[in-house]
Structures are given as C-alpha cells and as structure tokens.
Design a protein around this motif. Sequence first.
Motif, PDB file in Angstrom:
ATOM      1  N   TRP A 100       0.842  -1.093  -0.156  1.00 49.99           N
ATOM      2  CA  TRP A 100      -0.085   0.130  -0.188  1.00 49.99           C
ATOM      3  C   TRP A 100       0.885   1.785  -0.448  1.00 49.99           C
ATOM      4  O   TRP A 100       0.789   2.365  -0.849  1.00 49.99           O
ATOM      5  N   GLN A 101       1.875   1.006   0.474  1.00 56.38           N
ATOM      6  CA  GLN A 101       3.046   2.167   0.538  1.00 56.38           C
ATOM      7  C   GLN A 101       3.599   2.944  -1.292  1.00 56.38           C
ATOM      8  O   GLN A 101       3.238   4.264  -0.955  1.00 56.38           O
ATOM      9  N   ASP A 102       3.077   1.978  -1.693  1.00 57.32           N
ATOM     10  CA  ASP A 102       3.633   2.699  -3.526  1.00 57.32           C
ATOM     11  C   ASP A 102       2.053   2.852  -3.851  1.00 57.32           C
ATOM     12  O   ASP A 102       2.079   3.775  -4.823  1.00 57.32           O
ATOM     13  N   GLU A 103       1.359   2.588  -3.097  1.00 54.80           N
ATOM     14  CA  GLU A 103      -0.347   2.909  -3.526  1.00 54.80           C
ATOM     15  C   GLU A 103      -0.506   4.620  -3.356  1.00 54.80           C
ATOM     16  O   GLU A 103      -1.246   5.664  -3.973  1.00 54.80           O
ATOM     17  N   VAL A 104       0.077   4.641  -1.518  1.00 55.98           N
ATOM     18  CA  VAL A 104      -0.197   5.633  -1.203  1.00 55.98           C
ATOM     19  C   VAL A 104       1.285   6.820  -1.849  1.00 55.98           C
ATOM     20  O   VAL A 104       0.680   8.064  -3.162  1.00 55.98           O
TER      21      VAL A 104
END
Lengths: 405, 385
Positions: A100-104
């Motif tokens: 999810w950090q890449d999505e952020v």
Amino acid sequence: MQHSSAPAPGSTAGGPAQFEGRAQFEGRVREWFGANAPRKGSPEDFSAVHVVSARSPQEYHEQEEHAITVTRAWQRRLFDAGLAGRSWPAECGGHGAPDWQDEVVAAEQARWGVSTKMFAVALEMVPAVLFGHGTHEQRVAYLPPVLRGEHGWCQLLSEPGAGSDLASVSTRATPMDGGWSVTGQKVWTSNAGCSDYALLIARTGSREEGRAGLSCFALKMEQPGIDIRPLRQMSGAYHFNEVFLDNAFVPENGLIGGLGDGWAVLRTMLASERAAIGGGTSARSATQLVGLARQLGCSDDPGVRDLLAQAVIRERTLDLLRARIAAGHTVPAAGPTTKLLYSEHARLSADAATTILGMAVTLVDDPQSAPWIERLLFAPGLRLGGGTDEIQRNTIAERGLGLPR
Amino acid sequence: MNLAFTQEQTELRRTVRDFLDKTSPEAEVRRLMETADGYDPDVWRQLAGELGIAGLTLPEEYGGAGCGFVELGVVLEEAGRSLLCAPVLSTVVLAASTLLGLGDDAACHDYLPGIADGTTLATLALTEAAGRWDDADGITATAARDGQDQGRGWTVSGRKAFVLDGHTASLLLVVARTGAGLSVLAIDAGAPGVHRVPRATLDQTRRQADITFTAAPARLLGEEGAAWPVLERVLDLAAVAVAAEQVGGAARVLDMAVDYARTRVQFGRPIGSFQAVKHKLADLHLGVESARSAAYHGLWTAAGDLPDLPLAASLAKACCGDAYVTAATENIQVHGGIGVTWEHPAHLYLKRAHSSRQLFGHPAHHRQRLARYVLAEQAATASPA
C-alpha cells in the motif's frame, strides 16, 4: 504486486523507521511532495509533459527525449527521498514495505499531476516479470537502476504476423557463443528510441511448438543490429516504433525464466500491463467533460446532462470497482474487466465530448477542442493495447465465467 | 470508504441464501404469484422472527437488531436473486424508514415493534395517478383536522396509486397535503373510508394497489407540513435498497445464461464457445460488476449516513436499473426459444427488472439528478474567476 523476497532493512538512511502506519506514511509523503513536487505552471512543472503530436519523427524524438529526461530526474528524486519502490526488496533498491505504500506514493503523484508514466514498463512490468520468473542475480542487476531513474525499458512483443495471436511470434533467438543471436521484426513498441533495455519474446523452439517454443529475454537496446523506425499514428504522434533485429546479441544471463517458458512470462507481463492500464489513475475525463459543458454554457441541456451523467456513472463505478477489488471482493477476471471498462470509458467520453463541442471539434487549432481531439484519437489505441477489447472479452468469458474455449 | 464486508455480514448472506434456497425456490415463487396476497405469511413470520429481517435496521428499543444498511442490502441482494415474494421493500424499507425519519417517538413506539416482529405489514402511499416519485407539488391527497379525539384527529381524502403491497399492508403511511404543506399520516387499512383495489401487476412477484381515501380517519405523524425532506431521504434509501435487489437479480440471470451457454449444444459444440455469445456474456459481466460497485457504494453511504446520499442513490439506481434490464433481456436471448416460454423462469426476472427499474425514479430521471449534483459540486469547488 506481490514480492516474495527478503524483509526490509531496519530503516532507510535518514528516513523514518519501517512499518509506520498508513496515516503517518501518508503525512510524510504529503509533506515531501509539498516541499519537492514542482508547482503547477512553474518552469519545473512537467505535469503537461506528454508527447502529443509532431510534424516529423525528429521533432517527436526531441519531445520524447525531453519527457524522458524530466521523468528520469523526477524518479531519481523519488529514489533519493526513499519513496521509490517502497514495496520492493532492499537488495533490489527498495524498502521491503507493504504494497500500500507504493499506492500512497502513486496517489500523491497523481494529485500533483507529475508522472513516471514514461517508465511504466520499467516500474511495473519488469518487476512483475522478474519477481515472477527471474533469478536473484537478474533482479539485483536490473531493478536498482530502474528505481534510480537510470534505465528505461520497452517491450518487444508484437510482430507484423503476431498481433493478438502472440503465440505465432517468429523472431528467432539462436544460441551462439556466450548467449543468443536474435533476428526478426517487432512492432507497436512504445518508447523504443529512448529505452535502455527491452523485454523480448522470441522463438527458441520450432514453429510447430507454438507457445511452447517461446522464450523471454532482456535485450540491451543500444547495440548494432537494432534498427528503430518510428510509426506515425492518427494523432500525428510517433509513439510506436517498428524494431528490426538483425543478429542482435543477448548474453546467456539475459534469458528470463527457463528456455521455452516465454508464454508464462508473457502472461505475467500482459496481466501487469492490463492492470497498469485499467488500474492506473483514470484520466478523470468525466470531471473534465462536466467542466467543458459548463464552459460552453450548455450544461442546462437535458441531452448534455444525460451524457455527463453517463460519463460520471462509468468513471465512478470503475473507481468503486477498483476499491472493491482492493478491499478483497472476488471479481472474476478483475484485470480484463477493469481494462475493458477503462477503454470503453475513454472511447465513450471522447465521443460525448464531440457531441458537446459541436462544430468546434472539426478544428484542431481550437484550444477547447484540442485536448478532446487528442483523447478521441488516443482512444482507439487504448482498445488495442495490452490485448484488444475482443481478447479481453474472450478472457473474461473463458477464465472469469468458465465458458468453453 | 472501505467496501469490505465483515465476517458477520458474510455470515448473514450465507444464512439468508440458505433460507431462501429452501423457502423461495422457483416452484414456490410461481405458487405465490397465483395467490391473492402474493406472499407466504409463514415465511414472513420466519424471516421476521428467526432471521430478524423485518427489524434488521430498526433500533433495539423498538425490537430491532440495530444493524445498518449494509446488512439490509445483503438481504435484498439475496432476495432479488431468489425473486422472494415478501413485503421487504414496502414494510422494512419504505414504511420503517419513513417512521424513523419523521422522528415521531410516540408513533415509532406504537408501530415499529409490530413491524420488527413481523405482525405489522406497512407501506408508504405516496404516488398518485401520474406515478411520479419526485413530484411534491403534484400530490393532491389532502388531510384535514376532524375535531374528534380532542382535536388531535385528522381525516385524509384522495387517491393513491402504485402503492407497493397496498393490498396486504395493515398500516398505510399516506402522504397528504394540508395548508402547511405535505405531511405523512398513519391510516389503519381497515378503517372506514379506505377502499383498496389490487392491480394486476406486470411483476407478479411484487404487488401494487390503488387506494382511495374518503375522509378516512388518520393520525398525523411528526410535524405538520414538514414531511417532504424526510420523504426525499426515504426515497434515496429506497433507491439504494432496490439497487441492491437489482444486483442480486442481475447476477442471477447472468449465472443462468452462463450455465445454459456452457451446456446447450448446437452445431456440435456448446453455444458458449461461440464468440458472439462469449462477448455478450462478458459485457453483461461488466454491467453486473459495475452495478454491484454502485449499489455497494450506496449501501455504505446510507449506512454511514453520509451527506452525499442523494448522489450515491442516483448513481446506484441509474446504474443498477439498466444493468438488470439488460441482463434479463440478454438472458432470454442466450436461452433462445425456451427463454420466451412461460415455463422458463427468465421472464419472471425480466418482469421484475422492468418493474423495479421504474420504482423510485427511472434511470433517465436519476441521470438528470446526478448531472445536477455533479454540476453543482463542480461549480462550488471551481476557483473564483
């Protein structure tokens, strides 16, 4: 993207500790973008850098070079800030953080209108392929330069005789001393002229073997034996290229997956391409269509309102479908489903714009119509890239709904 | 908005599906279609009692389960899938939401426990001959004080049409006009001056009645003249509810079409191996998944009591209404000749699809409304020139 690899280091140099919560990470990313993302309209702003059309291949090439240069620089800044490849393992230049950090980071990029789209193959398809099929040595060799913005990648897949039917690829890789010699003709390659490496599908077995005779390679693009010829599209751009391979060389360690595993690698590649197209930040064309109707003063017309509402419905339901997929709902053939919905949305919204614009759409020098003409002429390609709409429907029917081949 | 179902919600879906597989199979649906009342009181008692469906979203103080709209949506999706013949939309969605929305504590205490335990069937009598759900000015039924009951009594006169389950409901919540505006009044269906005429409905699995009121004794609910904003919200909730039901039906007919295409052999091969059929079914899949996304968004918006409910409701109703009709229509096409017979269930879904598409506003109406909201939203956020 699922990475099976090693856990992350304790922390990045100068960066905050790993495994911070979502809100905290979002806050940090926002803060960094606030301080570092180019302001809209400033000289550094490259939100509008995308190559639209050109009078000549040279002019296009210059624009493309400019776009790739700013994209490289931006990717490097993300890397230096510890925001590139958050979910990638540390030995590949990443941080081993949750997906999810890449999505952020991607969402924040979209919010600022800056983009690493020019590096889409390198940042999305190459890791999918290497984590799925590559060796540790290949990941360590190829992935860090991607994160640092040093290497761009393209795909050498389709051929004049192998469009939707990729199993009939005839470009041949013949074993030679220390590697392979590749000869054949590829087509529809984006960014061929400004890529450092290519994911190549070539035939290593016999023609009769079909898909079992294919293998995947990492090919260095700058070498003798590779001739790139731009193709002009209906938009006037030279986005795609023909690539002629005449005894181009791939070293032994450039084989990705086993010999004859090309079809499996290709499926991984195409799935990540579909996800990148259908799952990317949608172009917000409904919002812009509403803005267009307001500007033109026709937003009270019930017919126009119906068109606007249809566009809003398509765009929001696609966003919501992605949200459901992210929340773990079972959606059969999710990749082809979102890709197809996205290409339909692009086509229908451009068509709606032509209705709203009226005669103005017949003029490419009209500033109001120009961006919509661009979309109108871009939409047909969206229905083909990453598998045609028809192939997506077959995949949905066969793999999603279980219909017989 | 995190559109993930909790374990309890998933469990509820399984329970309801098991129950409806047993109590609402096609044969039972067909039997009830031919009865005068159109539903099975025993099944309703079980739905209300054992499963707690009737009081699912009602507060515990009124005998309800205190669940949210997501749970209700799960039930409705399953009900739509099995064409359940039961007064869910009328009693649980329309009437209960209206009673709660009007904020009349005494009336809630008097009526809601009966709804929750399944003994009271209720409905909302809003529409008149024109069949419009959104036309406050077009409502002509009138209410007047009748001087009885220490001046608290009222009478209602007028004619209501398209009243869902109007033939079986014992409690009628009637929208009528006074000098102060529109009000909702409760009328006992057995009271003098109430004349109910069941209509022959296209969708025999959900009935309607015309009801004529001639100075029928009534009880004013909530504040006189203040009903319309409450009703607008009720209609938004109802649009979301029926959208969930439509998703259940649309997904069911897609399943039917896929199953048939897999097994029906023509020209020596299953017809589902032909691309003309594959592509049709793939397109239905896109429609169903889009509709489901819009409906779930509506459920979560309603459950969270979020301010953009009107927009979410129009999005859901516009999307799901059309998706269901398309799926039900193409299901018949995939089935070929057998699909147009009375004995095949395809027509039952087509009739439900067309009938429910009209409820609480046609998709064309909701698209106009959606455009209005989006234009207003953009005008409000546009930077000052």
